[in-house]
Design a protein around this motif. Structure first.
Motif, PDB file in Angstrom:
ATOM      1  N   VAL A  86       0.840  -1.204   0.000  1.00 25.08           N
ATOM      2  CA  VAL A  86       0.000   0.000   0.000  1.00 25.08           C
ATOM      3  C   VAL A  86       0.872   1.250   0.000  1.00 25.08           C
ATOM      4  O   VAL A  86       0.627   2.199  -0.758  1.00 25.08           O
ATOM      5  CB  VAL A  86      -0.954  -0.013   1.220  1.00 25.08           C
ATOM      6  CG1 VAL A  86      -1.579   1.341   1.465  1.00 25.08           C
ATOM      7  CG2 VAL A  86      -2.035  -1.053   1.025  1.00 25.08           C
ATOM      8  N   PHE A  87       1.903   1.267   0.821  1.00 24.18           N
ATOM      9  CA  PHE A  87       2.810   2.410   0.867  1.00 24.18           C
ATOM     10  C   PHE A  87       3.520   2.593  -0.470  1.00 24.18           C
ATOM     11  O   PHE A  87       3.608   3.710  -0.990  1.00 24.18           O
ATOM     12  CB  PHE A  87       3.832   2.231   1.995  1.00 24.18           C
ATOM     13  CG  PHE A  87       4.880   3.304   2.036  1.00 24.18           C
ATOM     14  CD1 PHE A  87       4.559   4.584   2.465  1.00 24.18           C
ATOM     15  CD2 PHE A  87       6.176   3.044   1.629  1.00 24.18           C
ATOM     16  CE1 PHE A  87       5.516   5.585   2.486  1.00 24.18           C
ATOM     17  CE2 PHE A  87       7.144   4.030   1.655  1.00 24.18           C
ATOM     18  CZ  PHE A  87       6.810   5.308   2.078  1.00 24.18           C
ATOM     19  N   LYS A 112      -0.490   7.606   3.599  1.00 28.50           N
ATOM     20  CA  LYS A 112       0.557   6.665   3.184  1.00 28.50           C
ATOM     21  C   LYS A 112       1.606   6.459   4.263  1.00 28.50           C
ATOM     22  O   LYS A 112       2.179   5.380   4.392  1.00 28.50           O
ATOM     23  CB  LYS A 112       1.205   7.105   1.879  1.00 28.50           C
ATOM     24  CG  LYS A 112       1.919   8.425   1.945  1.00 28.50           C
ATOM     25  CD  LYS A 112       2.444   8.810   0.579  1.00 28.50           C
ATOM     26  CE  LYS A 112       2.938  10.235   0.594  1.00 28.50           C
ATOM     27  NZ  LYS A 112       3.264  10.709  -0.738  1.00 28.50           N
ATOM     28  N   TRP A 113       1.846   7.476   5.068  1.00 28.65           N
ATOM     29  CA  TRP A 113       2.876   7.362   6.114  1.00 28.65           C
ATOM     30  C   TRP A 113       2.415   6.448   7.238  1.00 28.65           C
ATOM     31  O   TRP A 113       3.234   5.821   7.907  1.00 28.65           O
ATOM     32  CB  TRP A 113       3.262   8.745   6.629  1.00 28.65           C
ATOM     33  CG  TRP A 113       3.776   9.584   5.505  1.00 28.65           C
ATOM     34  CD1 TRP A 113       3.176  10.666   4.945  1.00 28.65           C
ATOM     35  CD2 TRP A 113       4.984   9.394   4.768  1.00 28.65           C
ATOM     36  NE1 TRP A 113       3.923  11.151   3.908  1.00 28.65           N
ATOM     37  CE2 TRP A 113       5.050  10.393   3.781  1.00 28.65           C
ATOM     38  CE3 TRP A 113       6.013   8.466   4.834  1.00 28.65           C
ATOM     39  CZ2 TRP A 113       6.096  10.487   2.879  1.00 28.65           C
ATOM     40  CZ3 TRP A 113       7.056   8.566   3.935  1.00 28.65           C
ATOM     41  CH2 TRP A 113       7.099   9.570   2.969  1.00 28.65           C
ATOM     42  N   LEU A 153       3.484   3.058   6.236  1.00 29.43           N
ATOM     43  CA  LEU A 153       4.903   2.831   6.515  1.00 29.43           C
ATOM     44  C   LEU A 153       5.130   2.564   8.005  1.00 29.43           C
ATOM     45  O   LEU A 153       5.906   1.678   8.369  1.00 29.43           O
ATOM     46  CB  LEU A 153       5.734   4.029   6.056  1.00 29.43           C
ATOM     47  CG  LEU A 153       7.239   3.901   6.259  1.00 29.43           C
ATOM     48  CD1 LEU A 153       7.795   2.735   5.450  1.00 29.43           C
ATOM     49  CD2 LEU A 153       7.941   5.188   5.883  1.00 29.43           C
ATOM     50  N   VAL A 154       4.443   3.289   8.862  1.00 29.01           N
ATOM     51  CA  VAL A 154       4.532   3.043  10.306  1.00 29.01           C
ATOM     52  C   VAL A 154       4.033   1.631  10.620  1.00 29.01           C
ATOM     53  O   VAL A 154       4.610   0.922  11.452  1.00 29.01           O
ATOM     54  CB  VAL A 154       3.744   4.112  11.093  1.00 29.01           C
ATOM     55  CG1 VAL A 154       3.593   3.730  12.549  1.00 29.01           C
ATOM     56  CG2 VAL A 154       4.406   5.467  10.962  1.00 29.01           C
ATOM     57  N   GLY A 155       2.983   1.189   9.914  1.00 31.41           N
ATOM     58  CA  GLY A 155       2.479  -0.174  10.096  1.00 31.41           C
ATOM     59  C   GLY A 155       3.515  -1.219   9.748  1.00 31.41           C
ATOM     60  O   GLY A 155       3.648  -2.234  10.433  1.00 31.41           O
ATOM     61  N   VAL A 156       4.267  -0.988   8.668  1.00 25.49           N
ATOM     62  CA  VAL A 156       5.338  -1.915   8.274  1.00 25.49           C
ATOM     63  C   VAL A 156       6.397  -1.991   9.369  1.00 25.49           C
ATOM     64  O   VAL A 156       6.819  -3.078   9.784  1.00 25.49           O
ATOM     65  CB  VAL A 156       5.983  -1.478   6.936  1.00 25.49           C
ATOM     66  CG1 VAL A 156       7.203  -2.325   6.618  1.00 25.49           C
ATOM     67  CG2 VAL A 156       4.990  -1.547   5.817  1.00 25.49           C
ATOM     68  N   ILE A 157       6.826  -0.832   9.842  1.00 24.39           N
ATOM     69  CA  ILE A 157       7.864  -0.783  10.875  1.00 24.39           C
ATOM     70  C   ILE A 157       7.395  -1.465  12.157  1.00 24.39           C
ATOM     71  O   ILE A 157       8.134  -2.232  12.775  1.00 24.39           O
ATOM     72  CB  ILE A 157       8.290   0.679  11.130  1.00 24.39           C
ATOM     73  CG1 ILE A 157       8.973   1.239   9.875  1.00 24.39           C
ATOM     74  CG2 ILE A 157       9.194   0.787  12.341  1.00 24.39           C
ATOM     75  CD1 ILE A 157       9.161   2.737   9.892  1.00 24.39           C
ATOM     76  N   LEU A 158       6.148  -1.216  12.545  1.00 26.34           N
ATOM     77  CA  LEU A 158       5.618  -1.849  13.751  1.00 26.34           C
ATOM     78  C   LEU A 158       5.497  -3.362  13.594  1.00 26.34           C
ATOM     79  O   LEU A 158       5.766  -4.106  14.542  1.00 26.34           O
ATOM     80  CB  LEU A 158       4.256  -1.241  14.109  1.00 26.34           C
ATOM     81  CG  LEU A 158       4.294   0.176  14.670  1.00 26.34           C
ATOM     82  CD1 LEU A 158       2.877   0.698  14.892  1.00 26.34           C
ATOM     83  CD2 LEU A 158       5.083   0.219  15.963  1.00 26.34           C
TER      84      LEU A 158
END
Length: 171
Positions: free
Chosen positions: A71-72, A91-92, A95-100
């Motif tokens: 998605v990002f 969108k950010w 990205l935070v979801g990916v990192i978490l």
């Protein structure tokens, strides 16, 4: 549609076309159900719930993280096929979801997180090397187009020099 059914219909992996056949009016993937039943039975026969739960949780979180990553990536490449309609979409946040997701996987258990990443890396490497004949309209194609467009626009700002002059004809 069932995941093993779609993966086998796209012929992404060898010897899995057997599961592509659907039955009935809804094209139910009965063979895929038996595949998942067999995998679940193997997990039950392992009989160590801590190992199974950690591995299943890591694969679930990895799937969620990969969805957030796609998605990002579709958002930053401005893919025309990606038009989110959610009012509060950002969108950010993806990205935070990916990192978490990555952080939680390693916080739960490092060994199973590494195993999960190795399995995902092997699957992605295999699909990349094999180059199946499917048309997904991926965000990688959008990224390639965007990079080519940016490079073409950058040509307008490059001054010509005698030693590296080439005619620039854009149609």
């Amino acid at each position: 549609m069932f995941l093993s059914h779609r993966v086998s219909k796209d012929k992404l992996f060898p010897y899995i076309e057997f599961f592509a056949k659907g039955y009935g009016a809804n094209n139910d993937p009965i063979r895929g159900y038996f595949l998942v039943f067999t995998i679940a039975l193997i997990c039950v026969l392992i009989a160590d719930l801590n190992v199974i739960s950690s591995l299943v949780a890591n694969f679930f979180i990895a799937a969620y993280g990969l969805i957030n990553l796609s998605v990002f990536h579709a958002s930053i490449t401005k893919s025309p096929g990606w038009r989110p309609s959610f009012k509060y979409y950002n969108k950010w946040l993806s990205l935070v979801g990916v990192i978490l997701c990555v952080a939680v996987m390693f916080l739960m258990e490092v060994v199973t997180a590494i195993i999960t990443y190795l399995v995902i890396a092997l699957l992605i490497t295999y699909i990349t090397i094999r180059k199946p004949n499917v048309n997904w309209g991926s965000s990688n194609q959008a990224q390639t187009f965007l990079s080519a467009l940016r490079s073409t626009h950058a040509l307008a700002r490059v001054e010509d020099h005698v030693k590296n002059y080439r005619p620039k004809i854009l149609v």
